[in-house]
Design an enzyme around this catalytic site. Structure first.
Site, mmCIF file in Angstrom:
data_model
loop_
_atom_site.group_PDB
_atom_site.id
_atom_site.type_symbol
_atom_site.label_atom_id
_atom_site.label_comp_id
_atom_site.label_asym_id
_atom_site.label_seq_id
_atom_site.Cartn_x
_atom_site.Cartn_y
_atom_site.Cartn_z
ATOM 1 N N HIS A 168 0.753 -0.828 -0.282
ATOM 2 C CA HIS A 168 -0.125 -0.259 -0.205
ATOM 3 C C HIS A 168 1.191 1.087 0.444
ATOM 4 C CE1 HIS A 168 -2.919 -3.172 1.898
ATOM 5 N NE2 HIS A 168 -3.066 -2.504 0.149
ATOM 6 N N GLU A 171 2.309 3.250 2.922
ATOM 7 C CA GLU A 171 1.887 2.345 4.317
ATOM 8 C C GLU A 171 4.049 2.715 4.188
ATOM 9 O OE1 GLU A 171 0.424 -0.930 4.403
ATOM 10 O OE2 GLU A 171 -2.013 0.011 4.137
ATOM 11 N N HIS A 305 2.948 -3.805 6.621
ATOM 12 C CA HIS A 305 1.950 -3.185 6.014
ATOM 13 C C HIS A 305 2.028 -1.834 7.308
ATOM 14 C CE1 HIS A 305 -0.251 -4.697 3.275
ATOM 15 N NE2 HIS A 305 -0.203 -5.601 3.094
ATOM 16 N N GLU A 382 1.838 -5.217 11.091
ATOM 17 C CA GLU A 382 1.327 -3.806 10.507
ATOM 18 C C GLU A 382 2.478 -3.564 12.151
ATOM 19 O OE1 GLU A 382 -1.347 -2.797 9.226
ATOM 20 O OE2 GLU A 382 -2.460 -4.195 8.223
HETATM 21 O O1 0X9 Z 1 -5.897 -4.673 4.618
HETATM 22 C C1 0X9 Z 1 -5.359 -4.643 4.446
HETATM 23 O O2 0X9 Z 1 -4.802 -5.245 3.084
HETATM 24 C C2 0X9 Z 1 -4.330 -4.544 5.620
HETATM 25 N N1 0X9 Z 1 -4.398 -4.329 6.595
HETATM 26 S S1 0X9 Z 1 -3.990 -2.474 5.693
HETATM 27 O O3 0X9 Z 1 -4.675 -1.853 6.793
HETATM 28 N N2 0X9 Z 1 -2.456 -2.426 6.078
HETATM 29 O O4 0X9 Z 1 -4.272 -2.266 4.820
HETATM 30 C C3 0X9 Z 1 -4.742 -6.152 6.407
HETATM 31 C C4 0X9 Z 1 -4.683 -7.521 5.630
HETATM 32 C C5 0X9 Z 1 -4.795 -9.526 6.319
HETATM 33 N N3 0X9 Z 1 -5.321 -9.533 6.248
HETATM 34 C C6 0X9 Z 1 -6.973 -9.276 7.142
HETATM 35 N N4 0X9 Z 1 -7.182 -9.171 7.777
HETATM 36 N N5 0X9 Z 1 -8.310 -10.560 6.679
HETATM 37 ZN ZN ZN Z 2 -1.480 -2.380 4.226
#
Ligand code: 0X9
Ligand code: ZN
Ligand code: CA
Ligand code: CA
Length: 453
Positions: A168, A171, A305, A382
């Site tokens: 992303h 990030e 992330h 994260e």
């Molecule tokens: O949503 C995402 O792609 C990730 N979080 S972010 O805030 N960096 O965009 C998390 C992906 C991990 N997978 C799940 N939480 N299911």
């Molecule tokens: Zn992300």
């Protein structure tokens, strides 16, 4: 429910106790004399004095919660989302403080600086660093990868590991994380001290650093001088005025399920098909190419992330109460390994360990594909900042002063994961599972998929 809505609903549970007001470094940033264009996605503040909840805010509109204060909620919303909120009668105020790249931070490396940096390091340490590009982004930027190992130009019989930054765009700390790793492995490598942990790992592993999966988004995010809060790649969506696919919803494993958006204008847009982005095609081609003699060579992986200070493991695609229950495409032993290593890593960096679907449901993210298609023990980290009471409110754009501590913070976790890469099943006291001869019902289930024999 839309995925982002679901995301936010889950976050509500996390933030029933609202975080106190914190003062981020951007508060000191004054508007520039000549004003660059403001991003379409902007930060808005909603006073919560009249009992406005995150749930109300996001039931129909997929906005991102940026920060929760004692009596306000800051959201990130595109102009269309802002208009929809206004139409519903919410009293929302534009946050007056755009984050200006050059004033907030010169310490973050731009894409060009990153490329110069890694080329320089590769030149300085040719014995252990091999630089290549695994493909190009939509706009034609090389997706740079460094392989780090002894005898680096030879494909040796050593466990392999993959680390990835910047799925992303916004990030930005994740790029610094990757550069920290490059620096650590090269500067601390010393062939005369084979017992030194870094030296030992470089000598016995093949480590791949993919610095940025989404360079186009990253360049776009800072191009005007004001951070754009950009998440997706920069691939246009035909017939729509808005740009980009979410790379972390575009992987092929169970692509198209819940937890991703079908709308090209949404921030979690899944794309037109599995691996419809050149970036994700490149990632998958690379990992597929590490299938040698029917066996996937990459044992472990981390996709970095921000933010939340979490360690997440597959699957993300399970939803609701199904999350964590036995499932045919993950033997119980593998879930145990993922959890054991995830918790061990979290013990070293203070992050919160949990299965991805516990945070919220996604389909098409990297870790689901890496595990589902290749049985790689893959994690989403994260990074800083956290997102609960007392956490700083700078979200995706922490001040450069935290880079050194927040990247070094993950050192032990990464070294731990690399140590386990020669036999992850040893962490659950089943080292025989790492041998080709292991065979029971659960194991057999996997043979047609990954042929790890
Ligand atoms: O949503 C995402 O792609 C990730 N979080 S972010 O805030 N960096 O965009 C998390 C992906 C991990 N997978 C799940 N939480 N299911
Ligand atoms: Zn992300
Ligand atoms: Ca080697
Ligand atoms: Ca190898």
């Amino acid at each position: 429910m839309r995925s982002a809505t679901r995301t936010v609903c889950v976050l509500i549970l996390l933030f029933i106790i609202l975080a106190p007001l914190t003062t981020g470094p951007w508060h000191n940033v004054e508007a520039q004399s000549e004003s660059p264009p403001l991003p379409d996605i902007q930060r808005y503040r909603i006073e919560t004095a009249n009992n406005v909840t995150t749930q109300q805010l996001t039931t129909d509109i997929a906005v991102t919660i940026d920060h929760i204060g004692p009596d306000y909620i800051d959201i990130l919303a595109a102009s269309s989302e802002r208009d929809a909120l206004l139409a519903q009668g919410f009293d929302i105020q534009l946050s007056p403080r755009p984050l200006i790249f050059s004033q907030v931070d010169q310490t973050y490396q731009t894409y060009d600086e990153m490329v110069a940096n890694i080329q320089q390091v590769a030149q300085t340490y040719p014995a252990i660093v091999q630089l290549s590009s695994i493909g190009t982004s939509y706009e034609g930027r090389p997706l740079w990868m460094a392989k780090i190992s002894d005898n680096v130009t030879t494909d040796e019989a050593e466990p392999e590991a993959l680390f990835i930054g910047q799925y992303h765009a916004r990030e930005i700390l994740t790029v610094e994380m990757m550069l920290y790793l490059l620096d650590m492995f090269t500067r601390e490598y010393d062939p005369t001290t084979p017992d030194n942990e870094i030296t030992q790992l470089v000598n016995t592993r093949e480590i791949y650093l993919l610095f940025s999966v989404n360079p186009d988004g990253g360049v776009h995010d800072i191009a005007s001088g004001i951070y754009q809060y950009w998440r997706k790649n920069r691939q246009p969506n035909e017939g729509f005025g808005c740009i980009g696919t979410d790379p972390n919803r575009n992987h092929s494993y169970r692509w198209g399920g819940t937890g991703a958006s079908v709308s090209p204008c949404d921030n979690t847009y899944r794309g037109t098909g599995p691996a419809s982005t050149p970036e994700i095609t490149a990632v998958q081609n690379f990992v597929n190419s590490r299938m040698v003699s029917g066996r996937q060579q990459i044992e472990v992986a981390i996709s970095f992330h921000t933010y939340g200070e979490l360690i997440l493991w597959p699957y993300g695609y399970q939803s609701g109460t199904a999350c964590g229950t036995p499932i045919t495409d993950m033997p119980a032993d593998d879930l145990a390994v993922l959890q054991t290593m995830g918790e061990a890593m979290a013990a070293t960096n203070g992050y919160t360990p949990q299965q991805s679907c516990k945070l919220y449901t996604t389909s098409g993210d990297f870790v689901d594909w890496a595990y589902g298609a290749h049985r790689i023990f893959a994690y989403t980290f994260e990074m800083h900042p956290c997102f609960t009471t007392g956490c700083p409110g700078y979200g995706f754009y922490p001040p450069g002063s935290v880079i050194a501590t927040e990247t070094a913070r993950n050192r032990k976790a990464i070294l731990y994961l690399l140590q386990q890469a020669d036999c992850p099943y040893a962490t659950i006291d089943k080292p025989d599972r790492c041998n080709a001869s292991s065979a029971d019902d659960e194991w057999q289930l996997w043979l047609p998929i990954i042929q790890k024999a």
